[in-house]
Design an enzyme around this catalytic site. Structure first.
Site, PDB file in Angstrom:
ATOM      1  N   PRO A  42      24.657  13.432  11.494  1.00 18.39           N
ATOM      2  CA  PRO A  42      25.584  14.441  11.993  1.00 18.39           C
ATOM      3  C   PRO A  42      24.928  15.570  12.784  1.00 18.39           C
ATOM      4  CG  PRO A  42      25.403  14.537   9.594  1.00 18.39           C
ATOM      5  CD  PRO A  42      24.723  13.280  10.044  1.00 18.39           C
ATOM      6  N   ASN A  43      25.612  15.965  13.821  1.00 14.52           N
ATOM      7  CA  ASN A  43      25.265  17.099  14.698  1.00 14.52           C
ATOM      8  C   ASN A  43      24.082  16.829  15.619  1.00 14.52           C
ATOM      9  OD1 ASN A  43      27.316  18.881  13.617  1.00 14.52           O
ATOM     10  ND2 ASN A  43      26.087  18.910  11.754  1.00 14.52           N
ATOM     11  N   ARG A  55      22.150  22.736  20.573  1.00 17.08           N
ATOM     12  CA  ARG A  55      22.358  23.198  19.207  1.00 17.08           C
ATOM     13  C   ARG A  55      21.158  23.998  18.706  1.00 17.08           C
ATOM     14  NH1 ARG A  55      21.298  19.226  14.091  1.00 17.08           N
ATOM     15  NH2 ARG A  55      22.068  20.665  12.528  1.00 17.08           N
ATOM     16  N   TYR A 109      15.686  23.568  17.147  1.00 15.02           N
ATOM     17  CA  TYR A 109      15.612  22.149  17.521  1.00 15.02           C
ATOM     18  C   TYR A 109      15.119  21.905  18.949  1.00 15.02           C
ATOM     19  CZ  TYR A 109      18.319  21.606  13.236  1.00 15.02           C
ATOM     20  OH  TYR A 109      18.734  21.645  11.921  1.00 15.02           O
ATOM     21  N   ASN A 155      17.023   9.781  10.961  1.00 13.72           N
ATOM     22  CA  ASN A 155      17.199  11.217  10.758  1.00 13.72           C
ATOM     23  C   ASN A 155      18.611  11.409  10.228  1.00 13.72           C
ATOM     24  OD1 ASN A 155      17.563  13.955  10.768  1.00 13.72           O
ATOM     25  ND2 ASN A 155      16.649  14.289  12.780  1.00 13.72           N
ATOM     26  N   ALA A 176      21.977  16.655   7.781  1.00 15.99           N
ATOM     27  CA  ALA A 176      22.231  17.331   6.499  1.00 15.99           C
ATOM     28  C   ALA A 176      22.488  16.341   5.357  1.00 15.99           C
ATOM     29  CB  ALA A 176      23.403  18.289   6.641  1.00 15.99           C
ATOM     30  N   GLU A 199      11.779   8.345   7.492  1.00 13.87           N
ATOM     31  CA  GLU A 199      12.679   9.497   7.638  1.00 13.87           C
ATOM     32  C   GLU A 199      12.039  10.511   8.583  1.00 13.87           C
ATOM     33  OE1 GLU A 199      14.540  11.134   3.975  1.00 13.87           O
ATOM     34  OE2 GLU A 199      13.852  13.070   4.733  1.00 13.87           O
ATOM     35  N   HIS A 212      12.509  14.363  10.582  1.00 14.98           N
ATOM     36  CA  HIS A 212      13.205  15.632  10.824  1.00 14.98           C
ATOM     37  C   HIS A 212      12.524  16.346  11.968  1.00 14.98           C
ATOM     38  CE1 HIS A 212      15.666  15.037   7.384  1.00 14.98           C
ATOM     39  NE2 HIS A 212      14.583  14.714   6.695  1.00 14.98           N
ATOM     40  N   ARG A 226      12.436  26.315   5.985  1.00 18.34           N
ATOM     41  CA  ARG A 226      13.814  26.783   6.195  1.00 18.34           C
ATOM     42  C   ARG A 226      14.506  27.052   4.838  1.00 18.34           C
ATOM     43  NH1 ARG A 226      16.659  22.884  10.240  1.00 18.34           N
ATOM     44  NH2 ARG A 226      18.108  24.643  10.312  1.00 18.34           N
TER      45      ARG A 226
HETATM   46  C1  DQA Z   1      17.356  17.968  10.427  1.00 19.93           C
HETATM   47  C2  DQA Z   1      17.182  18.946   9.268  1.00 19.93           C
HETATM   48  C3  DQA Z   1      18.449  19.023   8.427  1.00 19.93           C
HETATM   49  O1  DQA Z   1      18.291  19.949   7.365  1.00 19.93           O
HETATM   50  C4  DQA Z   1      19.619  19.470   9.290  1.00 19.93           C
HETATM   51  O2  DQA Z   1      20.806  19.465   8.530  1.00 19.93           O
HETATM   52  C5  DQA Z   1      19.761  18.660  10.523  1.00 19.93           C
HETATM   53  C6  DQA Z   1      18.565  18.303  11.279  1.00 19.93           C
HETATM   54  C7  DQA Z   1      16.121  17.974  11.377  1.00 19.93           C
HETATM   55  O3  DQA Z   1      15.986  17.012  12.129  1.00 19.93           O
HETATM   56  O4  DQA Z   1      15.329  18.916  11.380  1.00 19.93           O
HETATM   57  O5  DQA Z   1      20.869  18.368  10.967  1.00 19.93           O
HETATM   58  O6  DQA Z   1      17.493  16.656   9.913  1.00 19.93           O
END
Ligand code: DQA
Length: 141
Positions: A10-11, A18, A23, A75, A78, A99, A101, A108
């Site tokens: 998501p996102n 964003r 990011y 990835n 959240a 995984e 990020h 954070r």
């Molecule tokens: C994330 C870190 C997560 O905590 C966050 O909710 C994201 C992006 C990252 O790539 O740093 O959406 O996965």
């Protein structure tokens, strides 16, 4: 031909716009272009998926559970921090999952410090921006 599957949660479709201080300004398309170049040098294919829905990510993990999948770069956004359903899907399939990020989640908010998915992954790469996807890709060779 072997393939690597890249799943973004998501996102992450909003990358580039964003929270750019966290990011960066590169988009998901920039990451895809970079991985396509790497894939070319290794003579393998890469499949990209992004969804804002938990069930889609689970379905794609199931779909990736095939002999020709060399590995999966995930990835989960959240969902990382609370999705037992994605964790169970990763545990249920054969290909190794790395995984990724983009941000250093440990620097954070405290709710980001735990990944419920990492324990069933082959490894975790975080804090290196979009370069983390390239590093995850290299980990399969
Ligand atoms: C994330 C870190 C997560 O905590 C966050 O909710 C994201 C992006 C990252 O790539 O740093 O959406 O996965």
């Amino acid at each position: 031909m072997k393939r690597i599957v890249v799943l973004n949660g998501p996102n992450l479709n909003l990358l580039g716009n964003r929270e750019v201080s966290v990011y960066g300004t590169d988009s998901l398309k920039d990451m895809e272009n970079s991985l396509q170049k790497l894939a070319h040098t290794k003579n393998i294919s890469v499949d990209f998926f992004q969804s804002n829905h938990e069930g889609d990510i689970i379905d794609w993990l199931h779909e990736s559970n095939k002999e020709d999948t060399l590995g999966i770069i995930l990835n989960p956004g959240a969902f990382t921090h609370y999705s037992y359903a994605i964790r169970d899907a990763v545990a249920a399939i054969q290909p190794p999952v790395v995984e990724v990020h983009i941000s250093n989640v440990h620097a954070r908010e405290s709710f980001r410090h735990q990944s419920v998915i990492a324990p069933v992954c082959k490894g975790q790469i975080l804090g290196f921006g979009l370069k983390g996807y390239d590093l995850a890709f290299q980990s399969f060779f």
